[in-house]
Write a protein that holds these residues in place. Structure first.
Motif, PDB file in Angstrom:
ATOM      1  N   ASN A  70      37.780  22.659  67.516  1.00  0.00           N
ATOM      2  CA  ASN A  70      36.711  21.796  67.016  1.00  0.00           C
ATOM      3  C   ASN A  70      37.308  20.487  66.494  1.00  0.00           C
ATOM      4  O   ASN A  70      37.345  20.247  65.281  1.00  0.00           O
ATOM      5  CB  ASN A  70      35.945  22.518  65.900  1.00  0.00           C
ATOM      6  N   PRO A  71      37.797  19.645  67.398  1.00  0.00           N
ATOM      7  CA  PRO A  71      38.477  18.425  66.967  1.00  0.00           C
ATOM      8  C   PRO A  71      37.516  17.460  66.286  1.00  0.00           C
ATOM      9  O   PRO A  71      36.325  17.427  66.578  1.00  0.00           O
ATOM     10  CB  PRO A  71      38.999  17.840  68.289  1.00  0.00           C
ATOM     11  N   SER A  72      38.042  16.679  65.323  1.00  0.00           N
ATOM     12  CA  SER A  72      37.224  15.681  64.647  1.00  0.00           C
ATOM     13  C   SER A  72      36.816  14.613  65.653  1.00  0.00           C
ATOM     14  O   SER A  72      37.661  14.096  66.393  1.00  0.00           O
ATOM     15  CB  SER A  72      38.010  15.049  63.502  1.00  0.00           C
ATOM     16  N   PRO A  73      35.538  14.249  65.685  1.00  0.00           N
ATOM     17  CA  PRO A  73      35.081  13.265  66.671  1.00  0.00           C
ATOM     18  C   PRO A  73      35.573  11.861  66.333  1.00  0.00           C
ATOM     19  O   PRO A  73      35.837  11.537  65.176  1.00  0.00           O
ATOM     20  CB  PRO A  73      33.553  13.343  66.555  1.00  0.00           C
ATOM     21  N   THR A  74      35.700  11.049  67.332  1.00  0.00           N
ATOM     22  CA  THR A  74      36.098   9.654  67.161  1.00  0.00           C
ATOM     23  C   THR A  74      35.266   8.799  68.106  1.00  0.00           C
ATOM     24  O   THR A  74      34.581   9.297  68.995  1.00  0.00           O
ATOM     25  CB  THR A  74      37.596   9.452  67.492  1.00  0.00           C
ATOM     26  N   GLY A  75      35.320   7.490  67.905  1.00  0.00           N
ATOM     27  CA  GLY A  75      34.684   6.560  68.831  1.00  0.00           C
ATOM     28  C   GLY A  75      33.189   6.764  68.960  1.00  0.00           C
ATOM     29  O   GLY A  75      32.485   7.026  67.981  1.00  0.00           O
ATOM     30  N   ALA A  76      32.699   6.669  70.192  1.00  0.00           N
ATOM     31  CA  ALA A  76      31.263   6.771  70.453  1.00  0.00           C
ATOM     32  C   ALA A  76      30.710   8.128  70.026  1.00  0.00           C
ATOM     33  O   ALA A  76      29.570   8.219  69.544  1.00  0.00           O
ATOM     34  CB  ALA A  76      30.994   6.542  71.944  1.00  0.00           C
TER      35      ALA A  76
END
Length: 374
Positions: A70-76
């Motif tokens: 469950n990676p931390s979201p980035t960008g869009a």
């Protein structure tokens, strides 16, 4: 009988041997015991260190596995989650407060009829039209503010980060109030482009209950009879209302949160889930009250200008000037009590919902300028 003579070989008092063999044996036993205790203590210490290292390794594996699963979201992806949280927060709060908004709008549009305050307005509408009339405009309210909330909250986080990138961390921290105000104003401008047609439909439905049966019918009738330009007849006043409102809303929320945290001596990361919720609610309520007062005159003009068509050839600006002159200061602040209740409550609710949904969506990448280390 001869007196007793201790064997000098084992004696501990006789100086025949210095020291005696007995003393040496005792000392050796004591040293062996001490060495045993030291060895045991060191063994326990090493075991404890080894256990700590093992636990650290397990935690590291857990964090790594969590990041992989469950990676931390980035960008869009990150800003889409901010937008979703904002859309839900605004749709839920504005939709739930539709009855208050109906009463507030009626007071603004017909103060000579609805002149008994907010509670009296509720009673008048129910007695005249039934309780169902309090939900007039629910559809365009929920849909319109969901779209607006997505642009507003997602855009605010986006433009705040852009400002930090352009200014640099130190300058952004020194001028963080200006960053809050600028990011909120830009975000709200784009949000209002999306909101304006639905807000025009909502006000028409509330002011003229027989105009249409709901969102789709009202929207299509305005489009068919008055053209697409009618949806943006109130774009000027909605900007005049919403941009100061949103700038005050976010800037006051950020400053209130910062001051409350300073008074407790805690960082936001150290707060429990319940304490964070309380912080969001308290700061949101303060922000909502400030934003309601600042945006009240434009809110009254927006309700008036969307009530009916303008005269042929009359510009929106001239209509606004004419209305403001007719209303005066007191008229522009008509319905202030109802709006304070509405805006204070919904703003507190929005930041509460927004914070919890962000956490649920793992959207934890928003920048808190005051918390950036110097």
């Amino acid at each position: 009988m001869s007196p007793y003579r201790p064997n000098p070989f084992f004696s501990t008092t006789n100086t025949f041997f210095v020291p005696s063999v007995g003393d040496r044996v005792d000392n050796a036993v004591a040293q062996a015991k001490a060495l045993g205790h030291d060895a045991q203590a060191k063994a326990q210490e090493l075991a404890s260190k080894a256990d700590n290292k093992l636990q650290d390794a397990k935690e590291a594996v857990k964090v790594t596995a969590s990041d992989v699963v469950n990676p931390s979201p980035t960008g869009a992806d990150l800003y889409a989650r901010f937008a979703l949280a904002g859309a839900l927060g605004c749709a839920i709060t504005h939709g739930a407060l539709t009855p208050v908004d109906v009463v507030k709008t009626r007071i603004q549009l017909e103060p000579e009829v609805y002149n008994k305050g907010m509670v009296g307005g509720f009673r008048q509408i129910i007695a005249k039209e039934g309780a169902g009339a309090l939900l007039t405009g629910f559809g365009p309210t929920a849909v319109g503010y969901a779209i607006q909330g997505a642009f507003k909250f997602g855009g605010y986080e986006f433009w705040k980060k852009k400002a930090i990138d352009v200014l640099g961390v130190d300058k952004a921290r020194e001028n963080r109030q200006a960053v809050y105000l600028g990011a909120a104003g830009i975000a709200e401008f784009f949000a209002d482009i999306a909101l304006c047609p639905l807000e025009a439909t909502r006000i028409r439905l509330v002011s003229q209950p027989s105009f249409a049966n709901g969102l789709a019918g009202g929207f299509l009738r305005i489009l068919r009879e008055e053209g697409p330009g009618a949806f943006y007849a109130g774009f000027g006043p909605i900007l005049f209302k919403q941009i100061p409102y949103t700038m005050a809303k976010f800037a006051v929320f950020e400053v209130a949160s910062e001051k409350i945290l300073q008074s407790t001596g805690k960082s936001k990361d150290s707060l429990t889930s319940g304490q964070q919720t309380g912080l969001n609610l308290a700061s949101g309520l303060i922000a909502g009250m400030a934003a309601a007062v600042i945006s009240q005159p434009a809110d009254t003009l927006l309700s008036k200008i969307n009530k009916s068509k303008g005269a042929p050839g009359q510009s929106t600006t001239s209509r606004l000037v004419q209305m403001a002159g007719q209303l005066g200061v007191n008229g522009l602040f008509t319905g202030m009590t109802a709006r304070l209740v509405m805006i204070g409550t919904l703003t507190a609710g929005q930041f509460f919902i927004y914070g919890d949904i962000k956490k649920a969506l793992n959207a934890t990448g928003g920048v808190e300028i005051a918390a950036i280390p110097k």
